[in-house]
Scaffold this motif. Structure first.
Motif, short mmCIF file in Angstrom:
data_model
loop_
_atom_site.label_atom_id
_atom_site.label_comp_id
_atom_site.label_asym_id
_atom_site.label_seq_id
_atom_site.Cartn_x
_atom_site.Cartn_y
_atom_site.Cartn_z
N PRO A 29 14.88 16.49 17.73
CA PRO A 29 14.94 16.72 19.01
C PRO A 29 17.02 17.18 19.41
O PRO A 29 17.01 18.20 20.06
N HIS A 30 17.40 16.20 19.56
CA HIS A 30 18.93 16.60 18.79
C HIS A 30 19.37 17.27 18.37
O HIS A 30 20.92 17.12 18.95
N GLU A 31 19.09 18.03 17.42
CA GLU A 31 19.55 18.10 16.12
C GLU A 31 18.97 20.02 16.91
O GLU A 31 19.76 20.28 16.34
N ARG A 32 18.32 19.67 17.57
CA ARG A 32 17.71 21.40 18.41
C ARG A 32 18.97 21.72 19.97
O ARG A 32 18.71 20.70 20.58
N LEU A 33 19.01 23.14 19.92
CA LEU A 33 19.35 23.42 21.16
C LEU A 33 18.89 25.16 21.18
O LEU A 33 18.54 25.46 20.55
N SER A 34 18.42 25.22 22.44
CA SER A 34 18.01 25.95 22.68
C SER A 34 19.31 27.57 23.74
O SER A 34 19.76 26.32 25.17
N LEU A 35 19.40 28.50 23.29
CA LEU A 35 20.66 28.57 24.61
C LEU A 35 20.26 29.99 25.02
O LEU A 35 20.00 30.96 24.23
N VAL A 36 21.48 30.84 25.95
CA VAL A 36 21.20 32.17 25.63
C VAL A 36 22.62 32.90 26.12
O VAL A 36 23.72 32.55 26.02
N ILE A 37 22.48 33.82 24.93
CA ILE A 37 23.51 34.91 24.56
C ILE A 37 23.44 36.32 25.16
O ILE A 37 22.38 36.80 24.87
N GLU A 38 25.14 36.73 25.13
CA GLU A 38 24.26 37.44 25.66
C GLU A 38 26.15 38.30 25.65
O GLU A 38 26.92 37.67 25.26
N ASN A 39 25.64 39.76 24.78
CA ASN A 39 26.62 40.82 24.38
C ASN A 39 27.38 41.31 25.34
O ASN A 39 26.52 42.68 26.47
N THR A 40 28.76 40.65 26.15
CA THR A 40 29.21 41.52 26.97
C THR A 40 30.36 43.10 26.54
O THR A 40 30.90 43.14 27.55
N GLY A 41 30.04 42.67 25.31
CA GLY A 41 31.09 43.80 24.32
C GLY A 41 30.59 45.53 24.77
O GLY A 41 29.25 45.31 25.38
N ASP A 42 31.52 46.28 24.28
CA ASP A 42 30.61 47.70 24.18
C ASP A 42 29.98 48.15 22.48
O ASP A 42 30.00 48.94 21.88
N GLN A 80 20.93 37.85 13.09
CA GLN A 80 21.24 38.16 15.39
C GLN A 80 21.83 38.96 15.58
O GLN A 80 22.88 39.00 15.74
N ARG A 81 21.08 40.31 15.34
CA ARG A 81 22.08 41.49 16.06
C ARG A 81 21.70 41.58 17.75
O ARG A 81 21.35 41.43 18.27
N PHE A 82 22.69 41.47 18.57
CA PHE A 82 22.66 41.60 19.87
C PHE A 82 23.35 43.33 20.10
O PHE A 82 25.06 43.28 19.67
N GLU A 83 22.34 44.41 20.58
CA GLU A 83 23.70 45.09 21.50
C GLU A 83 23.97 45.03 22.66
O GLU A 83 23.92 44.06 23.04
N PRO A 84 24.90 46.27 22.97
CA PRO A 84 25.90 45.89 23.98
C PRO A 84 25.03 45.47 25.11
O PRO A 84 24.02 46.35 25.54
N GLY A 85 25.60 45.26 25.79
CA GLY A 85 24.44 44.69 27.14
C GLY A 85 23.13 43.55 27.02
O GLY A 85 22.56 43.11 28.36
N ALA A 86 22.74 43.32 26.34
CA ALA A 86 21.97 42.73 25.92
C ALA A 86 21.79 41.20 25.70
O ALA A 86 22.79 40.40 25.53
N SER A 87 20.75 41.04 25.96
CA SER A 87 20.87 38.97 25.87
C SER A 87 19.58 38.61 25.83
O SER A 87 18.36 39.15 25.91
N ARG A 88 19.53 37.60 25.11
CA ARG A 88 18.71 36.39 24.74
C ARG A 88 18.65 35.00 24.58
O ARG A 88 19.43 35.02 23.84
N ARG A 89 17.05 35.18 24.34
CA ARG A 89 17.28 32.69 23.79
C ARG A 89 17.03 32.46 22.63
O ARG A 89 16.03 33.39 21.90
N VAL A 90 18.41 32.05 22.20
CA VAL A 90 17.95 32.33 20.47
C VAL A 90 17.79 30.12 20.36
O VAL A 90 18.04 29.35 21.29
N GLU A 91 17.05 29.93 18.93
CA GLU A 91 17.22 28.48 18.87
C GLU A 91 18.40 28.57 17.71
O GLU A 91 18.42 29.01 17.20
N ALA A 92 18.94 27.14 18.47
CA ALA A 92 19.89 26.65 16.54
C ALA A 92 19.55 25.87 16.71
O ALA A 92 19.07 24.87 17.07
#
Length: 116
Positions: A29-42, A80-92
């Motif tokens: 569990p300490h080797e796993r992470l869940s986080l939200v990534i958002e593409n703030t670019g264009d 993983q591809r992030f379109e402009p303005g898109a955000s989603r939760r990813v696992e790491a």
């Protein structure tokens, strides 16, 4: 994502009797992470399977300090591809091996160890 190739370079060959395959199943569990990534670019931005997450494009907004020493939990060679303005939760998952991350960005020292 396109279906994996069944023959040739990059082919995925799996024993049909093996059952489901879980990526990085041996991670604690300490080797796993869940986080939200958002593409703030264009422009669209992709993160490859083995990129040290804090080194990702600066247009991606996420907790870089928490992601230190982690990469996406996706199959090797994919992204993983992030379109402009898109955000989603990813696992790491935590990086393994020598835990060396050569700098990919200007001003970052090469070969910095992540464990101390």
């Amino acid at each position: 994502m396109a279906a994996p190739s069944r023959s040739g370079p990059g082919a995925v060959r799996v024993d049909p009797d093996a059952g489901p395959i879980t990526l990085n199943a041996d991670r604690a569990p300490h080797e796993r992470l869940s986080l939200v990534i958002e593409n703030t670019g264009d422009r669209p931005v992709q993160i490859g399977s083995h990129l040290h997450l804090p080194d990702a494009n600066p247009a991606l907004a996420f907790d870089r300090a928490a992601a230190h020493g982690f990469r996406l939990d996706v199959p090797s060679g994919t992204s993983q591809r992030f379109e402009p303005g898109a955000s989603r939760r990813v696992e790491a998952v935590a990086l393994r091996g020598a835990r060396r991350v050569p700098g990919l960005q200007r001003g970052k020292a090469d070969g910095g160890r992540l464990d101390g």
